[in-house]
Design a protein around this motif. Structure first.
Motif, PDB file in Angstrom:
ATOM      1  N   VAL A  48       0.826  -1.406   0.186  1.00 18.21           N
ATOM      2  CA  VAL A  48      -0.109   0.280   0.143  1.00 18.21           C
ATOM      3  C   VAL A  48       0.620   1.348   0.192  1.00 18.21           C
ATOM      4  CG1 VAL A  48      -1.310   1.233   1.356  1.00 18.21           C
ATOM      5  CG2 VAL A  48      -2.236  -0.868   0.847  1.00 18.21           C
ATOM      6  N   LEU A  49       1.911   1.084   0.463  1.00 15.92           N
ATOM      7  CA  LEU A  49       3.126   2.635   1.279  1.00 15.92           C
ATOM      8  C   LEU A  49       4.163   2.715  -0.324  1.00 15.92           C
ATOM      9  CD1 LEU A  49       4.172   2.065   4.447  1.00 15.92           C
ATOM     10  CD2 LEU A  49       2.038   3.665   3.507  1.00 15.92           C
ATOM     11  N   GLU A  50       3.332   1.072  -0.752  1.00 14.03           N
ATOM     12  CA  GLU A  50       4.536   1.599  -2.251  1.00 14.03           C
ATOM     13  C   GLU A  50       3.568   1.687  -3.371  1.00 14.03           C
ATOM     14  OE1 GLU A  50       6.843  -1.993  -2.656  1.00 14.03           O
ATOM     15  OE2 GLU A  50       8.344  -1.364  -1.275  1.00 14.03           O
ATOM     16  N   ARG A  59       1.222   8.720   2.420  1.00 14.74           N
ATOM     17  CA  ARG A  59       1.981   7.559   2.381  1.00 14.74           C
ATOM     18  C   ARG A  59       2.490   7.906   3.879  1.00 14.74           C
ATOM     19  NH1 ARG A  59       5.277   6.587  -2.968  1.00 14.74           N
ATOM     20  NH2 ARG A  59       4.152   7.930  -4.183  1.00 14.74           N
ATOM     21  N   ARG A  60       2.750   9.000   4.487  1.00 12.11           N
ATOM     22  CA  ARG A  60       3.888   9.304   6.106  1.00 12.11           C
ATOM     23  C   ARG A  60       2.664   9.360   6.635  1.00 12.11           C
ATOM     24  NH1 ARG A  60       7.955  13.749   3.949  1.00 12.11           N
ATOM     25  NH2 ARG A  60       9.407  12.016   3.322  1.00 12.11           N
ATOM     26  N   GLU A  61       1.141   9.556   5.919  1.00 14.64           N
ATOM     27  CA  GLU A  61       0.379   8.795   7.045  1.00 14.64           C
ATOM     28  C   GLU A  61      -0.304   8.031   7.609  1.00 14.64           C
ATOM     29  OE1 GLU A  61      -3.262  11.664   5.680  1.00 14.64           O
ATOM     30  OE2 GLU A  61      -2.033  13.910   6.281  1.00 14.64           O
ATOM     31  N   ILE A  62       0.013   7.090   5.927  1.00 17.02           N
ATOM     32  CA  ILE A  62      -1.328   5.844   6.325  1.00 17.02           C
ATOM     33  C   ILE A  62       0.540   4.844   7.408  1.00 17.02           C
ATOM     34  CG2 ILE A  62      -0.476   3.868   4.679  1.00 17.02           C
ATOM     35  CD1 ILE A  62      -2.237   5.777   3.159  1.00 17.02           C
ATOM     36  N   VAL A  71       6.713  -2.535  15.439  1.00 14.99           N
ATOM     37  CA  VAL A  71       6.681  -2.763  13.965  1.00 14.99           C
ATOM     38  C   VAL A  71       6.700  -1.042  13.556  1.00 14.99           C
ATOM     39  CG1 VAL A  71       6.945  -2.926  10.996  1.00 14.99           C
ATOM     40  CG2 VAL A  71       6.376  -4.421  13.258  1.00 14.99           C
ATOM     41  N   SER A  72       7.377  -0.562  12.938  1.00 12.74           N
ATOM     42  CA  SER A  72       7.230   1.014  12.354  1.00 12.74           C
ATOM     43  C   SER A  72       7.633   0.922  10.620  1.00 12.74           C
ATOM     44  CB  SER A  72       8.016   2.299  13.108  1.00 12.74           C
ATOM     45  OG  SER A  72       9.931   1.862  12.842  1.00 12.74           O
ATOM     46  N   PHE A  73       7.388   1.646  10.165  1.00 12.37           N
ATOM     47  CA  PHE A  73       6.720   2.162   8.702  1.00 12.37           C
ATOM     48  C   PHE A  73       7.258   3.327   8.608  1.00 12.37           C
ATOM     49  CE2 PHE A  73       3.567  -0.969   9.454  1.00 12.37           C
ATOM     50  CZ  PHE A  73       3.968  -2.000   8.553  1.00 12.37           C
ATOM     51  N   ASP A  74       8.202   3.796   7.572  1.00 15.54           N
ATOM     52  CA  ASP A  74       9.370   5.001   7.381  1.00 15.54           C
ATOM     53  C   ASP A  74       8.879   5.272   5.861  1.00 15.54           C
ATOM     54  OD1 ASP A  74      10.653   7.410   8.096  1.00 15.54           O
ATOM     55  OD2 ASP A  74      12.725   6.243   7.725  1.00 15.54           O
ATOM     56  N   VAL A  75       8.601   6.430   5.257  1.00 19.66           N
ATOM     57  CA  VAL A  75       8.509   6.496   4.280  1.00 19.66           C
ATOM     58  C   VAL A  75       9.176   8.034   3.901  1.00 19.66           C
ATOM     59  CG1 VAL A  75       7.191   7.341   2.223  1.00 19.66           C
ATOM     60  CG2 VAL A  75       6.285   5.582   4.153  1.00 19.66           C
ATOM     61  N   THR A  78      11.204   5.829  -0.286  1.00 24.00           N
ATOM     62  CA  THR A  78      11.192   4.377  -0.731  1.00 24.00           C
ATOM     63  C   THR A  78      10.763   4.411   1.037  1.00 24.00           C
ATOM     64  OG1 THR A  78      13.443   4.659   1.091  1.00 24.00           O
ATOM     65  CG2 THR A  78      13.304   4.133  -1.992  1.00 24.00           C
ATOM     66  N   VAL A  79       9.640   2.961   1.206  1.00 25.77           N
ATOM     67  CA  VAL A  79       9.976   2.577   2.463  1.00 25.77           C
ATOM     68  C   VAL A  79      10.395   1.546   2.778  1.00 25.77           C
ATOM     69  CG1 VAL A  79       7.587   1.421   3.187  1.00 25.77           C
ATOM     70  CG2 VAL A  79       7.224   2.837   1.233  1.00 25.77           C
ATOM     71  N   SER A  80      10.478   1.676   4.154  1.00 26.28           N
ATOM     72  CA  SER A  80      11.221   0.792   4.959  1.00 26.28           C
ATOM     73  C   SER A  80      10.123   0.617   6.117  1.00 26.28           C
ATOM     74  CB  SER A  80      12.401   1.361   5.497  1.00 26.28           C
ATOM     75  OG  SER A  80      12.525   2.650   6.342  1.00 26.28           O
ATOM     76  N   VAL A  81      10.921  -0.620   6.477  1.00 27.50           N
ATOM     77  CA  VAL A  81      10.123  -1.438   8.062  1.00 27.50           C
ATOM     78  C   VAL A  81      11.014  -1.489   9.021  1.00 27.50           C
ATOM     79  CG1 VAL A  81       8.951  -2.793   8.654  1.00 27.50           C
ATOM     80  CG2 VAL A  81       8.029  -2.495   6.057  1.00 27.50           C
ATOM     81  N   VAL A  82      11.433  -1.549   9.928  1.00 25.03           N
ATOM     82  CA  VAL A  82      11.772  -1.420  10.503  1.00 25.03           C
ATOM     83  C   VAL A  82      11.289  -1.997  12.292  1.00 25.03           C
ATOM     84  CG1 VAL A  82      13.326   0.125  12.968  1.00 25.03           C
ATOM     85  CG2 VAL A  82      12.925   1.133  10.769  1.00 25.03           C
ATOM     86  N   THR A  83      11.800  -3.498  12.690  1.00 23.01           N
ATOM     87  CA  THR A  83      11.094  -3.861  13.492  1.00 23.01           C
ATOM     88  C   THR A  83      11.612  -3.664  14.872  1.00 23.01           C
ATOM     89  OG1 THR A  83      12.646  -6.002  13.708  1.00 23.01           O
ATOM     90  CG2 THR A  83      11.000  -5.716  12.253  1.00 23.01           C
TER      91      THR A  83
END
Length: 87
Positions: A48-50, A59-62, A71-75, A78-83
């Motif tokens: 979805v974020l891509e 994308r940032r709001e989502i 789990v955090s999502f950073d946009v 590009t989209v990155s996932v950090v656990t």
């Protein structure tokens, strides 16, 4: 397998009981179901974020809305996932 729920880990009992209520099943099945679901949800959120039809702000709001304690999502561009383990 045993999961510690004493002392500093008392929050785990509540989390497991919430999962059991959510899935409407016993605690063991709830833990397994959550473990099965999380990777699927993370992949779906990344997709979805891509999407190209969303603005960077959307994308940032989502990402902010769907980020959790673990789990955090950073946009950026590009989209990155950090656990939590990577923080």
């Amino acid at each position: 397998m045993r999961i510690r729920t004493d002392g500093d880990y008392a929050y785990r009992r509540n989390a497991i009981e919430r999962a059991a209520d959510f899935y409407d099943c016993n605690k063991t099945k709830a833990v397994v179901s959550a473990c099965d679901d999380v990777p699927h949800f993370v992949r779906a959120i990344q997709q979805v974020l891509e999407r190209d039809d969303l603005t960077l702000e959307q994308r940032r709001e989502i990402a902010e809305t769907l980020s959790t304690r673990a789990v955090s999502f950073d946009v950026d561009t590009t989209v990155s996932v950090v656990t939590k383990g990577e923080m």
